[in-house]
Design a protein around this motif. Sequence first.
Motif, PDB file in Angstrom:
ATOM      1  N   ASN A 163     -20.182  22.547   5.050  1.00  0.00           N
ATOM      2  CA  ASN A 163     -19.303  21.444   5.438  1.00  0.00           C
ATOM      3  C   ASN A 163     -19.439  21.125   6.920  1.00  0.00           C
ATOM      4  O   ASN A 163     -19.230  19.977   7.327  1.00  0.00           O
ATOM      5  N   GLN A 164     -19.816  22.123   7.726  1.00  0.00           N
ATOM      6  CA  GLN A 164     -20.090  21.845   9.146  1.00  0.00           C
ATOM      7  C   GLN A 164     -21.326  20.964   9.294  1.00  0.00           C
ATOM      8  O   GLN A 164     -21.358  20.039  10.114  1.00  0.00           O
ATOM      9  N   GLN A 165     -22.337  21.230   8.477  1.00  0.00           N
ATOM     10  CA  GLN A 165     -23.531  20.382   8.512  1.00  0.00           C
ATOM     11  C   GLN A 165     -23.223  18.958   8.071  1.00  0.00           C
ATOM     12  O   GLN A 165     -23.850  18.008   8.559  1.00  0.00           O
ATOM     13  N   GLN A 166     -22.262  18.812   7.187  1.00  0.00           N
ATOM     14  CA  GLN A 166     -21.894  17.479   6.712  1.00  0.00           C
ATOM     15  C   GLN A 166     -20.885  16.791   7.630  1.00  0.00           C
ATOM     16  O   GLN A 166     -20.464  15.675   7.334  1.00  0.00           O
ATOM     17  N   GLY A 167     -20.480  17.441   8.724  1.00  0.00           N
ATOM     18  CA  GLY A 167     -19.559  16.844   9.674  1.00  0.00           C
ATOM     19  C   GLY A 167     -18.107  16.907   9.255  1.00  0.00           C
ATOM     20  O   GLY A 167     -17.272  16.192   9.833  1.00  0.00           O
ATOM     21  N   PRO A 680     -14.998  22.171  -3.211  1.00  0.00           N
ATOM     22  CA  PRO A 680     -14.563  23.558  -2.959  1.00  0.00           C
ATOM     23  C   PRO A 680     -15.193  24.575  -3.902  1.00  0.00           C
ATOM     24  O   PRO A 680     -15.283  25.753  -3.553  1.00  0.00           O
ATOM     25  N   VAL A 681     -15.644  24.131  -5.069  1.00  0.00           N
ATOM     26  CA  VAL A 681     -16.189  25.083  -6.045  1.00  0.00           C
ATOM     27  C   VAL A 681     -17.670  25.320  -5.811  1.00  0.00           C
ATOM     28  O   VAL A 681     -18.149  26.466  -5.876  1.00  0.00           O
ATOM     29  N   MET A 682     -18.432  24.288  -5.501  1.00  0.00           N
ATOM     30  CA  MET A 682     -19.890  24.397  -5.436  1.00  0.00           C
ATOM     31  C   MET A 682     -20.436  24.487  -4.017  1.00  0.00           C
ATOM     32  O   MET A 682     -21.629  24.768  -3.838  1.00  0.00           O
ATOM     33  N   ASP A 683     -19.613  24.267  -2.999  1.00  0.00           N
ATOM     34  CA  ASP A 683     -20.142  24.258  -1.631  1.00  0.00           C
ATOM     35  C   ASP A 683     -20.677  25.607  -1.207  1.00  0.00           C
ATOM     36  O   ASP A 683     -21.596  25.682  -0.373  1.00  0.00           O
ATOM     37  N   ALA A 684     -20.147  26.708  -1.742  1.00  0.00           N
ATOM     38  CA  ALA A 684     -20.664  28.026  -1.353  1.00  0.00           C
ATOM     39  C   ALA A 684     -22.103  28.180  -1.825  1.00  0.00           C
ATOM     40  O   ALA A 684     -22.966  28.669  -1.062  1.00  0.00           O
ATOM     41  N   TRP A 685     -22.396  27.770  -3.050  1.00  0.00           N
ATOM     42  CA  TRP A 685     -23.782  27.885  -3.522  1.00  0.00           C
ATOM     43  C   TRP A 685     -24.685  26.910  -2.767  1.00  0.00           C
ATOM     44  O   TRP A 685     -25.815  27.264  -2.410  1.00  0.00           O
ATOM     45  N   ARG A 686     -24.198  25.694  -2.525  1.00  0.00           N
ATOM     46  CA  ARG A 686     -25.027  24.711  -1.810  1.00  0.00           C
ATOM     47  C   ARG A 686     -25.328  25.185  -0.392  1.00  0.00           C
ATOM     48  O   ARG A 686     -26.451  25.007   0.118  1.00  0.00           O
TER      49      ARG A 686
END
Length: 724
Positions: A163-167, A680-686
Amino acid sequence: MPFISKIQRQSDFNLFSSHTPLVIDNGASYFRIGWAGESEPRVVFRNIVQRPRHKVTGESVTIVGDHDPALMKYFDCTRSGPRSAFDNNVVYQFETMEYILDFGFDRMGATANGSEIDHPVLITECVCNPVQSRSKMAELLFETYGVPSIAFGVDVVFSYKYNQQQGVCAKDGLALCPGFTTTHVLPFVDGEPVYKGCCRTNIGGFHVTDYLKQLLSLKYPYHMARFTWEKVEDLKMEHCYIAADYLSEAQLFQKGAKEAEEKTRYWQIPWVPPPTEEPPSEEEIARKAAMKEKHIQRLREMAEAKKSSKINELENELHGLEILLHQLDQVEESDVPSFLAETGYVSRQEIESARNKVTQSLRKAKGEPKNEQAEIEKADLTANEKYSLINIPDDVLTPEQLNEKKKQLSLKYMAEGRQRLKQRRYEEELERERKQQLEEEKRLENPELYLEQLHARYRDLSEKVDQNKRLKTNGGHTNGNNVPGGVGRGERLNAAQRERMRLLTTAAFDRGKGDDTFGARDEDWELYKLMSKDYNDDDEEPDEDEAELARISSRLQDLDPTFVPKLEGDSSQSAEVPRFRPLTKEDFHIVLGVERFRCPEILFNPNWIRIDQAGLDEMAGVSIKRLQYKDEKLEERLTSSILVTGGSSLFPGIIERLEAGIRMIRPCGAPIKIVRALDPVMDAWRGAASFACAPQFHSQTFSRQDYYEKGEDWLRNYQLQYTL
């Protein structure tokens, strides 16, 4: 047996280079595996294992993750429930974990025969994962699957970095992750996690679902089988929300306001109305009546035939006995014993007694009235013959005859007592019938007045019986200090027991002086009979008042359909007897009202389910204090970039509630900004897949050669650098 799954097996596993890492998000709820650099995982399934038995063959089947419910009807799942490899977000059951990894690699397309997985693996773990769990996971991947290298990363950090990379968030900030079984708060400084400021509580989405399941099961106990874990999970994700102010929200539902009705949700369980029975037609009623009459007539004929057969048998038996007596009169006195031995009888009196019994049975079978006077005269004659020594003086009798006289005297007393008891019962029955006839006449004259008098009589008797029971249990006097109780056993005895005690006391006092001559006189036998009656307290016959109360209660139940008898032991209130009520359509209408926001509230108040830990908003303040930095601007930067991720962050209203809670523990005017992750569910894998495709990733791995040379202890100091 092989795995059962609906997930399709990938076919391009051999097309990827051996340098392409496999990314595994090993969460407590779901297992996700895919290739580095891709935007979505290839295989996703629930992180559970189940081993039921086939109902026919008895063979065990391994089911990993999701399964087809249509196939489960062929398996017995009562002895094997779903098992997880996690204990509060930490892997500890590695036998179960091996089943899950086998299934995950198989669905990715790895060959089943060749156990070598020649791709680097990046696997996620929880914050501050114990080194024991990490070393066992490395041992499993290296020894079982031959993985060339492994990298361990924290799922919360990957989500924050993505999410930091996505701003969405800044380098300095807080990551709040309410997960499946635990909740973590992790601060970030310059893009790197600071583990000494981490905070964790053992509360998560699992507890929310379990709490909702408990509430619905208590509210609708007749639908407990329908509240499966999967269905309650769907209800939670679809309808639950977090209230901005719990007390105000609860008051709305308590008052029944219009806003509460708008926030109420309904779930209609499939309901099939019971078939309505149409009233039978006149032809059907007439046909059933004719069949019933025919059946009754057939029973009457059978009874008449049976009665005729019995009468014929009795007449033949009586005729045979009369012939036998006639032959006995013609036999000489010396030949009587031999003649009786051939017939099977002992004496002439036995034959006459048998003839009298057969005569009485024959009269009863024919329905002839009894001749009471003849029976009495006959009984007197029999008694005189039977008790022949009673009226003879003792001085003319031999010792043997004296003993026989005593026996005859005792037998006569008992026979007379039975006769008196029989006569008394007959008179009581006549009196009871007369009273019933009088009551029926009163009822027919004025039914309302009769029913009112019956109710009054029932109340009076009920109070009297209750008072007698209390006196029998506690006594009816004080012990001298105006304190009730302390009653002796003699004051709890009934009238019959007190009479027996009086007789025993009198006999003991009269016979206490001199020699014990009790039983020498005939009067002593009467006293003995009175004292030897069975007055067992446990088998005591009910009192007359209790019997009358039971009779009136039965009468009121027949006449008054609204009458409800008092329960035993409850003299103050009348409780309604529970009756069976068939379920209607409204009973299949599941209402979700207060439960919608009451269940997720445990994320902020874990003590509601007996978990004495801090809530989600308090954890943020605890995490900031643990940093021990004296830079106030750093604290402002942390609260200016708070990211909420994890499956339980999808509840509506969680952002507003967190902002209100954190603002209460921060100084006035402090900047606070809370955002939810993109997914919130898939961002950890991404985030892990993006990290694994970087060129510097291979320098962050722990190779199999290092594992053989340095051992598991090297993993104690292993830490991934997330800023490449």
